[in-house]
Design a protein around this motif. Structure first.
Motif, mmCIF file in Angstrom:
data_model
loop_
_atom_site.group_PDB
_atom_site.id
_atom_site.type_symbol
_atom_site.label_atom_id
_atom_site.label_comp_id
_atom_site.label_asym_id
_atom_site.label_seq_id
_atom_site.Cartn_x
_atom_site.Cartn_y
_atom_site.Cartn_z
ATOM 1 N N PHE A 79 0.811 -1.211 0.000
ATOM 2 C CA PHE A 79 0.000 0.000 0.000
ATOM 3 C C PHE A 79 0.846 1.264 0.000
ATOM 4 N N ASP A 80 2.022 1.199 0.641
ATOM 5 C CA ASP A 80 2.882 2.370 0.770
ATOM 6 C C ASP A 80 3.827 2.570 -0.408
ATOM 7 N N GLY A 81 3.737 1.700 -1.411
ATOM 8 C CA GLY A 81 4.550 1.866 -2.610
ATOM 9 C C GLY A 81 6.006 1.467 -2.456
ATOM 10 N N LEU A 82 6.317 0.620 -1.475
ATOM 11 C CA LEU A 82 7.701 0.169 -1.327
ATOM 12 C C LEU A 82 8.149 -0.571 -2.586
ATOM 13 N N GLN A 83 9.425 -0.425 -2.915
ATOM 14 C CA GLN A 83 9.978 -1.104 -4.080
ATOM 15 C C GLN A 83 11.372 -1.611 -3.757
ATOM 16 N N GLY A 84 11.875 -2.461 -4.625
ATOM 17 C CA GLY A 84 13.247 -2.935 -4.518
ATOM 18 C C GLY A 84 13.538 -3.621 -3.197
ATOM 19 N N ASP A 85 14.678 -3.260 -2.596
ATOM 20 C CA ASP A 85 15.125 -3.885 -1.351
ATOM 21 C C ASP A 85 14.153 -3.648 -0.200
ATOM 22 N N GLU A 86 13.526 -2.469 -0.157
ATOM 23 C CA GLU A 86 12.557 -2.182 0.904
ATOM 24 C C GLU A 86 11.346 -3.110 0.807
ATOM 25 N N LEU A 87 10.877 -3.338 -0.412
ATOM 26 C CA LEU A 87 9.747 -4.238 -0.625
ATOM 27 C C LEU A 87 10.129 -5.658 -0.245
ATOM 28 N N SER A 88 11.289 -6.086 -0.661
ATOM 29 C CA SER A 88 11.771 -7.426 -0.347
ATOM 30 C C SER A 88 11.869 -7.637 1.160
ATOM 31 N N ALA A 89 12.428 -6.666 1.864
ATOM 32 C CA ALA A 89 12.590 -6.766 3.319
ATOM 33 C C ALA A 89 11.234 -6.812 4.021
ATOM 34 N N ALA A 90 10.307 -5.964 3.607
ATOM 35 C CA ALA A 90 8.986 -5.928 4.234
ATOM 36 C C ALA A 90 8.240 -7.238 4.000
ATOM 37 N N ALA A 91 8.310 -7.761 2.789
ATOM 38 C CA ALA A 91 7.642 -9.024 2.473
ATOM 39 C C ALA A 91 8.245 -10.159 3.302
ATOM 40 N N GLN A 92 9.552 -10.120 3.494
ATOM 41 C CA GLN A 92 10.221 -11.160 4.275
ATOM 42 C C GLN A 92 9.828 -11.067 5.753
ATOM 43 N N VAL A 93 9.794 -9.865 6.296
ATOM 44 C CA VAL A 93 9.420 -9.662 7.697
ATOM 45 C C VAL A 93 8.001 -10.179 7.958
ATOM 46 N N LEU A 94 7.100 -9.951 7.021
ATOM 47 C CA LEU A 94 5.713 -10.381 7.187
ATOM 48 C C LEU A 94 5.502 -11.842 6.787
ATOM 49 N N GLY A 95 6.529 -12.487 6.239
ATOM 50 C CA GLY A 95 6.417 -13.895 5.864
ATOM 51 C C GLY A 95 5.576 -14.136 4.628
ATOM 52 N N ILE A 96 5.550 -13.179 3.728
ATOM 53 C CA ILE A 96 4.753 -13.313 2.504
ATOM 54 C C ILE A 96 5.444 -14.295 1.558
ATOM 55 N N GLU A 97 4.703 -15.324 1.161
ATOM 56 C CA GLU A 97 5.234 -16.347 0.266
ATOM 57 C C GLU A 97 4.677 -16.241 -1.144
ATOM 58 N N PHE A 98 3.618 -15.468 -1.340
ATOM 59 C CA PHE A 98 3.043 -15.282 -2.669
ATOM 60 C C PHE A 98 3.741 -14.122 -3.369
ATOM 61 N N THR A 99 3.482 -13.969 -4.644
ATOM 62 C CA THR A 99 4.114 -12.920 -5.444
ATOM 63 C C THR A 99 3.632 -11.539 -5.008
ATOM 64 N N VAL A 100 4.583 -10.654 -4.751
ATOM 65 C CA VAL A 100 4.276 -9.260 -4.437
ATOM 66 C C VAL A 100 4.782 -8.418 -5.598
ATOM 67 N N LEU A 101 3.877 -7.656 -6.192
ATOM 68 C CA LEU A 101 4.234 -6.808 -7.330
ATOM 69 C C LEU A 101 4.890 -5.520 -6.853
ATOM 70 N N GLY A 102 5.993 -5.173 -7.493
ATOM 71 C CA GLY A 102 6.651 -3.913 -7.184
ATOM 72 C C GLY A 102 5.939 -2.730 -7.818
ATOM 73 N N ASP A 103 5.230 -2.983 -8.905
ATOM 74 C CA ASP A 103 4.466 -1.944 -9.598
ATOM 75 C C ASP A 103 2.987 -2.140 -9.289
ATOM 76 N N ASP A 104 2.346 -1.097 -8.834
ATOM 77 C CA ASP A 104 0.926 -1.160 -8.496
ATOM 78 C C ASP A 104 0.104 -1.380 -9.774
ATOM 79 N N PRO A 105 -0.718 -2.436 -9.824
ATOM 80 C CA PRO A 105 -1.505 -2.717 -11.031
ATOM 81 C C PRO A 105 -2.863 -2.019 -11.056
ATOM 82 N N SER A 106 -3.096 -1.077 -10.143
ATOM 83 C CA SER A 106 -4.433 -0.474 -10.040
ATOM 84 C C SER A 106 -4.884 0.197 -11.332
#
Length: 150
Positions: A79-106
């Protein structure tokens, strides 16, 4: 129809079709999500944030849904538009195993911007928004709604 109007119509259609086949950008691992992976599939697009308590509770349910062989593709968007290493770190901290898009598809999917989280959008295999699911969801609840919509 005049020649210029026809050219404008043709150009607009070509742009629309080219956007449909365009890649979806990088995921949380830096891998390009190719359009061929998602074309003709039902999608659940989930918006999440690190600061969202219900998002954290919902993520294990979405992980289970993504791991199940249902035909429903789970995609996350920060929701906050994180990308790159920040997105990767946040997804890892939350334990997300599904695909997280770096570009918002809205824009691509013509999704409304929600003011609340979590929110998930159920997109059919033709790319049309079928349901907006506001609040924390469960694997079984999402599967029930998806089966109703198909």
């Amino acid at each position: 129809m005049s020649g210029n109007a026809f050219k404008g119509l043709w150009f607009g259609a070509a742009l629309l079709l080219s956007a449909c086949g365009a890649d979806w950008g990088p995921d949380q691992h830096g891998r390009t999500v190719e359009s061929s992976e998602l074309e003709g599939r039902w999608l659940l697009v989930n918006y999440w944030a690190e600061w969202c308590g219900p998002c954290r509770t919902e993520i294990p349910e979405l992980n289970e849904l993504a791991a199940a062989d249902t035909g429903l593709q789970v995609l996350g968007v920060n929701f906050d538009g994180l990308q790159g290493d920040e997105l990767s770190a946040a997804a890892q901290v939350l334990g997300i195993e599904f695909t997280v898009l770096g570009d918002d598809p809205s824009e691509r999917l013509q999704l409304p911007r929600s003011e609340v989280l979590p929110v998930s959008y159920l997109i059919d295999d033709k790319g049309a928004l079928r349901r907006t699911l506001v609040g924390e969801q469960t694997r079984d609840g999402i599967l029930g709604i998806w089966r109703e919509e198909r």
